[in-house]
Design an enzyme around this catalytic site. Sequence first.
Site, PDB file in Angstrom:
ATOM      1  N   ASN A  86       0.557  -1.232  -0.128  1.00  0.00           N
ATOM      2  CA  ASN A  86       0.039   0.049  -0.019  1.00  0.00           C
ATOM      3  C   ASN A  86       0.862   1.242   0.137  1.00  0.00           C
ATOM      4  O   ASN A  86       0.397   2.317  -0.422  1.00  0.00           O
ATOM      5  CB  ASN A  86      -0.973  -0.083   1.349  1.00  0.00           C
ATOM      6  N   SER A 137      -4.214   2.691  -8.518  1.00  0.00           N
ATOM      7  CA  SER A 137      -5.017   4.042  -8.253  1.00  0.00           C
ATOM      8  C   SER A 137      -5.883   3.989  -9.769  1.00  0.00           C
ATOM      9  O   SER A 137      -5.337   3.306 -10.701  1.00  0.00           O
ATOM     10  CB  SER A 137      -4.101   5.171  -8.351  1.00  0.00           C
ATOM     11  N   TYR A 150       3.082   9.576 -11.779  1.00  0.00           N
ATOM     12  CA  TYR A 150       2.098   8.825 -10.584  1.00  0.00           C
ATOM     13  C   TYR A 150       1.517   7.881 -11.370  1.00  0.00           C
ATOM     14  O   TYR A 150       1.419   6.643 -10.898  1.00  0.00           O
ATOM     15  CB  TYR A 150       1.530   9.834  -9.691  1.00  0.00           C
ATOM     16  N   SER A 153       3.517   4.985 -12.699  1.00  0.00           N
ATOM     17  CA  SER A 153       3.822   4.005 -11.851  1.00  0.00           C
ATOM     18  C   SER A 153       2.776   3.029 -11.455  1.00  0.00           C
ATOM     19  O   SER A 153       2.899   1.748 -11.417  1.00  0.00           O
ATOM     20  CB  SER A 153       4.292   4.927 -10.544  1.00  0.00           C
ATOM     21  N   LYS A 154       1.514   3.593 -11.392  1.00  0.00           N
ATOM     22  CA  LYS A 154       0.272   2.799 -10.914  1.00  0.00           C
ATOM     23  C   LYS A 154       0.014   1.937 -12.203  1.00  0.00           C
ATOM     24  O   LYS A 154      -0.789   0.971 -11.778  1.00  0.00           O
ATOM     25  CB  LYS A 154      -0.645   3.855 -10.435  1.00  0.00           C
TER      26      LYS A 154
HETATM   27  N1  LIG Z   1      -5.825   8.927  -1.394  1.00  0.00           N
HETATM   28  C1  LIG Z   1      -6.179   8.657  -2.472  1.00  0.00           C
HETATM   29  O1  LIG Z   1      -6.930   9.661  -3.038  1.00  0.00           O
HETATM   30  C2  LIG Z   1      -5.666   7.524  -3.224  1.00  0.00           C
HETATM   31  C3  LIG Z   1      -6.220   7.188  -4.486  1.00  0.00           C
HETATM   32  C4  LIG Z   1      -5.793   6.124  -5.218  1.00  0.00           C
HETATM   33  C5  LIG Z   1      -4.628   5.380  -4.763  1.00  0.00           C
HETATM   34  N2  LIG Z   1      -4.076   5.854  -3.473  1.00  0.00           N
HETATM   35  C6  LIG Z   1      -3.198   4.996  -2.987  1.00  0.00           C
HETATM   36  O2  LIG Z   1      -3.292   4.353  -1.719  1.00  0.00           O
HETATM   37  C7  LIG Z   1      -2.099   4.240  -1.015  1.00  0.00           C
HETATM   38  C8  LIG Z   1      -1.943   4.831   0.437  1.00  0.00           C
HETATM   39  O3  LIG Z   1      -2.354   6.215   0.240  1.00  0.00           O
HETATM   40  P1  LIG Z   1      -3.130   7.117   1.330  1.00  0.00           P
HETATM   41  O4  LIG Z   1      -4.005   8.095   0.454  1.00  0.00           O
HETATM   42  O5  LIG Z   1      -3.528   6.325   2.485  1.00  0.00           O
HETATM   43  O6  LIG Z   1      -1.719   8.070   1.501  1.00  0.00           O
HETATM   44  P2  LIG Z   1      -0.872   8.554   3.035  1.00  0.00           P
HETATM   45  O7  LIG Z   1       0.094   9.465   2.485  1.00  0.00           O
HETATM   46  O8  LIG Z   1      -1.816   8.776   3.883  1.00  0.00           O
HETATM   47  O9  LIG Z   1      -0.166   7.158   3.319  1.00  0.00           O
HETATM   48  C9  LIG Z   1       0.914   6.574   2.567  1.00  0.00           C
HETATM   49  C10 LIG Z   1       1.700   5.979   3.702  1.00  0.00           C
HETATM   50  O10 LIG Z   1       2.811   5.398   2.950  1.00  0.00           O
HETATM   51  C11 LIG Z   1       3.870   5.613   3.739  1.00  0.00           C
HETATM   52  N3  LIG Z   1       4.933   5.415   2.836  1.00  0.00           N
HETATM   53  C12 LIG Z   1       5.470   6.340   1.570  1.00  0.00           C
HETATM   54  N4  LIG Z   1       6.659   5.719   1.343  1.00  0.00           N
HETATM   55  C13 LIG Z   1       7.117   4.959   1.778  1.00  0.00           C
HETATM   56  C14 LIG Z   1       8.382   4.101   1.813  1.00  0.00           C
HETATM   57  N5  LIG Z   1       9.164   4.266   0.879  1.00  0.00           N
HETATM   58  N6  LIG Z   1       8.209   3.113   2.546  1.00  0.00           N
HETATM   59  C15 LIG Z   1       7.350   2.763   3.781  1.00  0.00           C
HETATM   60  N7  LIG Z   1       6.186   3.687   3.757  1.00  0.00           N
HETATM   61  C16 LIG Z   1       6.149   4.614   2.824  1.00  0.00           C
HETATM   62  C17 LIG Z   1       4.009   7.250   4.267  1.00  0.00           C
HETATM   63  O11 LIG Z   1       4.677   7.439   5.424  1.00  0.00           O
HETATM   64  C18 LIG Z   1       2.426   7.059   4.626  1.00  0.00           C
HETATM   65  O12 LIG Z   1       2.303   6.708   5.876  1.00  0.00           O
HETATM   66  C19 LIG Z   1      -1.032   4.975  -1.943  1.00  0.00           C
HETATM   67  O13 LIG Z   1      -0.217   3.786  -2.712  1.00  0.00           O
HETATM   68  C20 LIG Z   1      -1.650   5.795  -2.781  1.00  0.00           C
HETATM   69  O14 LIG Z   1      -1.067   5.839  -4.073  1.00  0.00           O
HETATM   70  C21 LIG Z   1      -4.383   6.783  -2.815  1.00  0.00           C
END
Ligand SMILES: NC(=O)c1ccc[n+]([C@@H]2O[C@H](COP(=O)([O-])OP(=O)(O)OC[C@H]3O[C@@H](n4cnc5c(N)ncnc54)[C@H](O)[C@@H]3O)[C@@H](O)[C@H]2O)c1
Length: 253
Positions: A86, A137, A150, A153-154
């Site tokens: 994640n 995503s 981004y 990558s996804k």
């Molecule tokens: N929030 C959205 O709208 C959304 C939409 C589509 C996809 N996503 C995907 O969902 C996933 C979670 O995102 P989120 O929205 O909860 O974001 P967030 O920023 O709240 O959480 C992401 C977490 O990943 C950790 N992280 C980042 N790089 C890291 C690394 N190299 N090693 C270990 N930990 C690491 C961060 O410290 C953070 O705690 C991501 O992959 C994101 O791309 C999010």
Amino acid sequence: MNKQEKKLAIVTGAARGIGLATAFLFNENGYKVAVVDNDKKEIDNLSLENNDIKKFCYDISNNDHLEEMYKNILNWHSRIDVLVNNAGVADFGNIEETNFKRWNEVMKTNLNGVFLCSQKAIAHLKKTKGNIINIASISGLRASTLRVAYGTSKAAVIQLTKQQAAELGEYGIRVNCIAPGPVKTKLAMAVHTEDIIEAYHDAIPLNRYGTEQEIANGIYFLASEKASYITGQILAVDGGFEATGVGLPSLRK
Ligand SMILES: NC(=O)c1ccc[n+]([C@@H]2O[C@H](COP(=O)([O-])OP(=O)(O)OC[C@H]3O[C@@H](n4cnc5c(N)ncnc54)[C@H](O)[C@@H]3O)[C@@H](O)[C@H]2O)c1
């Protein structure tokens, strides 16, 4: 494997947001959960309520530290049943602005991290006939402005999911992917301007952002026995965004 023993789920990027909601959901359902994150401050501030959920501060894109991470997790509980890849970072910029350093930063966590963490889990997942859930995503399904790194990558994570499913199926390991729609987490709110928020509302049939819990529910379903014949699939948990073309805003008028 000892059938009485609790199952273990590793959730990366779980100090907050979607990962944290996912970690709690697995824990509520009787799993031991390894919460992995590289943000030391967030990890330190996170208070966990029971002994079945434990924090591990690691950068999942750093291949040099992953052996140690897995060793420490396995010392805590000697099996792996589910890996939720994640952890992710977002960086929105147009093609000309996105220099090689920014491109690499995104690929390092969003793509390399998924590849590396999965590779090191395989030997353990073979023993449990476990499964992997990768988090992509909607930006990996449909192109949009400012998402050259981004979104690419996804999209790669989506293809990687299919590659992993193709190879690992014969060991009984399932691999699936969730493509979340927008959720108001720290990651999204750092790059979603008012305009983007409005545009998402317009383009989503359910007319709203999703919640962390709604994404976690999709992840948990794909990891569960209820999905025992599902592998290599991409499930968009996105309020209908992926299914939709033009016309919604005029319909709403
Ligand atoms: N929030 C959205 O709208 C959304 C939409 C589509 C996809 N996503 C995907 O969902 C996933 C979670 O995102 P989120 O929205 O909860 O974001 P967030 O920023 O709240 O959480 C992401 C977490 O990943 C950790 N992280 C980042 N790089 C890291 C690394 N190299 N090693 C270990 N930990 C690491 C961060 O410290 C953070 O705690 C991501 O992959 C994101 O791309 C999010």
